[in-house]
Design an enzyme around this catalytic site. Structure first.
Site, PDB file in Angstrom:
ATOM      1  N   GLY A  69       0.806  -1.017   0.017  1.00 62.22           N
ATOM      2  CA  GLY A  69      -0.021  -0.165   0.123  1.00 62.22           C
ATOM      3  C   GLY A  69       0.884   1.202  -0.061  1.00 62.22           C
ATOM      4  CB  THR A  70       4.047   2.136   1.820  1.00 59.84           C
ATOM      5  OG1 THR A  70       3.334   1.893   3.111  1.00 59.84           O
ATOM      6  CG2 THR A  70       5.043   3.354   1.812  1.00 59.84           C
ATOM      7  CD  GLN A 172      -6.637  -0.660   7.446  1.00 58.18           C
ATOM      8  OE1 GLN A 172      -7.574  -1.466   7.829  1.00 58.18           O
ATOM      9  NE2 GLN A 172      -5.350  -0.446   7.802  1.00 58.18           N
ATOM     10  CB  SER A 192      -2.390  -3.276   1.265  1.00 61.06           C
ATOM     11  OG  SER A 192      -1.160  -3.919   1.907  1.00 61.06           O
ATOM     12  CB  CYS A 317       3.154   3.771  10.842  1.00 66.11           C
ATOM     13  SG  CYS A 317       2.803   2.486   9.356  1.00 66.11           S
TER      14      CYS A 317
HETATM   15  N1  PLP Z   1      -2.828   3.067   3.803  1.00 64.69           N
HETATM   16  C1  PLP Z   1      -3.452   2.598   4.981  1.00 64.69           C
HETATM   17  C2  PLP Z   1      -5.130   3.247   5.230  1.00 64.69           C
HETATM   18  C3  PLP Z   1      -2.973   1.669   5.811  1.00 64.69           C
HETATM   19  O1  PLP Z   1      -3.739   1.559   6.958  1.00 64.69           O
HETATM   20  C4  PLP Z   1      -1.712   1.237   5.479  1.00 64.69           C
HETATM   21  C5  PLP Z   1      -1.272   0.305   6.407  1.00 64.69           C
HETATM   22  O2  PLP Z   1      -1.341   0.275   7.754  1.00 64.69           O
HETATM   23  C6  PLP Z   1      -1.133   1.635   4.407  1.00 64.69           C
HETATM   24  C7  PLP Z   1      -1.823   2.563   3.686  1.00 64.69           C
HETATM   25  C8  PLP Z   1       0.219   0.883   3.978  1.00 64.69           C
HETATM   26  O3  PLP Z   1       0.244  -0.372   3.294  1.00 64.69           O
HETATM   27  P1  PLP Z   1       1.477  -1.225   3.415  1.00 64.69           P
HETATM   28  O4  PLP Z   1       1.558  -1.815   4.767  1.00 64.69           O
HETATM   29  O5  PLP Z   1       1.138  -2.337   2.585  1.00 64.69           O
HETATM   30  O6  PLP Z   1       2.474  -0.655   2.884  1.00 64.69           O
END
Ligand code: PLP
Length: 366
Positions: A69-70, A172, A192, A317
């Site tokens: 997701g990041t 999410q 993700s 995080c």
């Molecule tokens: N966006 C949201 C809303 C998230 O909750 C998260 C992860 O906690 C991410 C993005 C990041 O996803 P990833 O852990 O796959 O990098």
């Protein structure tokens, strides 16, 4: 152990692991190779692309696999033209806020769109933005802390006619509520794998048909030139399988989570000093963020951990930061209440017994 932190990550579904194993053991070919071993890997990626596409109602060619997701969020933001006016909600995940702020000199303006006391994006705030062609707006579909679901279809209906590019972080929401990229009417959407019982380190960015996606990673031109780098075949296969299962089991998972969540909330509200955030907003069926008057969220988390119960004191995080959650702060929650916050996020295998035990342990802490 009671695992109540499914918004941080989910365990790998055994059926997903089973689907992945051959690609870790036997089918190790590079999907770009032309011989049979390579073609097997290529074909597995394309099947996974179809499975992910089916879950979110897009054509497979609109799916770009990423490392999570990041990266999907960073890739989306890489498509903001220089000197654009950018607007994002004040409750976005750090993987939206940080890359934007880091490159703020590239943009004309970065507007933070406020939320009301329930965590819903204020449409009045959107209306007051000076929007013009080439502007970029990013608003998450569901918040990781409160679970609040935003009306992205309505927002995009307002913004698209103005020529605004609209992105939504659906990390999410995926697997918890039906998500249709087509119905939302947006340009870009992040997903993700590890939030839907798939492996970590895998995700996707979806792009509207005809969107000319500018890559973040350059090199061998994989993913139709949108994301270079040899594909993480086993993880992509796992993401695909997890997406397929999420699609077939969605209604059942959702119904079960709603029943458990209501039970949990009812029991929580019988305890003294409990506040449940965003209670009146439309929320994900599995998420309850709450605070107990006079208790510190991180202390509570540690006390629950000693009883083998895993919850979160905010987003994973930010959990080590010790700062009150920016999401709750944006909702106008005072600092001491925000510092008392814990998030309980249920999963497909959570049980009534888990909820009863959790409440009993919590009771013992008063
Ligand atoms: N966006 C949201 C809303 C998230 O909750 C998260 C992860 O906690 C991410 C993005 C990041 O996803 P990833 O852990 O796959 O990098």
């Amino acid at each position: 152990m009671i695992y109540f932190d499914h918004n941080a990550t989910t365990p790998l579904d055994e059926r997903v692991l089973e689907a992945m194993l051959p690609y870790l053991q036997s089918f190790y070919g590079n999907p770009s190779s032309l011989y049979r071993l390579g073609r097997i890997a290529r074909s597995a990626i394309e099947t996974a692309r179809e499975q992910v596409a089916a879950l979110v109602d897009v054509h497979p060619s609109q799916v770009v696999f990423t490392s999570g997701g990041t990266e999907a969020n960073n890739l989306a933001l890489n498509n903001i033209p220089n000197d654009a006016n950018v607007a994002v909600s004040a409750i976005e995940h750090p993987s939206i806020i940080e890359p934007l702020m880091n490159r703020r000199d590239r943009f004309q303006q970065i507007n933070l769109i406020g939320v009301d006391e329930m965590g819903r994006v204020k449409t009045s705030a959107i209306d007051s933005l000076a929007l013009k062609n080439n502007d970029f707006v990013s608003i998450m579909l569901a918040n990781n802390e409160t679970g609040v679901i935003q009306d992205i279809a309505a927002l995009s209906a307002r913004l698209k006619p103005l020529g605004v590019t609209v992105h939504s972080d659906a990390v999410q929401a995926l697997g918890k509520i039906p998500v249709s990229f087509a119905e939302l009417g947006i340009d870009l959407m992040s997903l993700s794998s590890h939030k839907i019982y798939g492996p970590k380190g895998c995700g996707a960015l979806l792009a509207a048909k005809g969107f000319d996606l500018k890559p973040l990673l350059l090199g061998g031109g994989q993913e139709n030139n949108c994301r270079s780098g040899t594909e993480n075949v086993a993880a992509i296969v796992g993401f695909g399988k997890a997406a397929e299962l999420a699609k077939t089991e969605m209604a059942e998972r959702r119904q079960k989570a709603l029943l458990l969540r209501d039970q949990l909330q009812q029991a929580l509200l019988e305890l003294p000093g409990v506040v449940i955030f965003s209670r009146e907003a439309e929320r994900l069926p599995n998420t309850v963020q709450m605070s107990i008057a006079g208790m510190d969220g991180e202390m509570l988390l540690m006390q629950l951990d000693r009883k083998n119960i895993a919850v979160s004191s905010g987003s994973a995080c930010a959990a080590a930061g010790g700062q009150p959650s920016p999401v709750l702060t944006a909702m106008g929650v005072d600092e001491s209440t925000a510092k008392g916050a814990i998030r309980i996020s249920l999963g497909k295998d959570s049980s009534e017994q888990d909820v009863i035990e959790f409440i009993s342990v919590l009771n013992g802490l008063f």
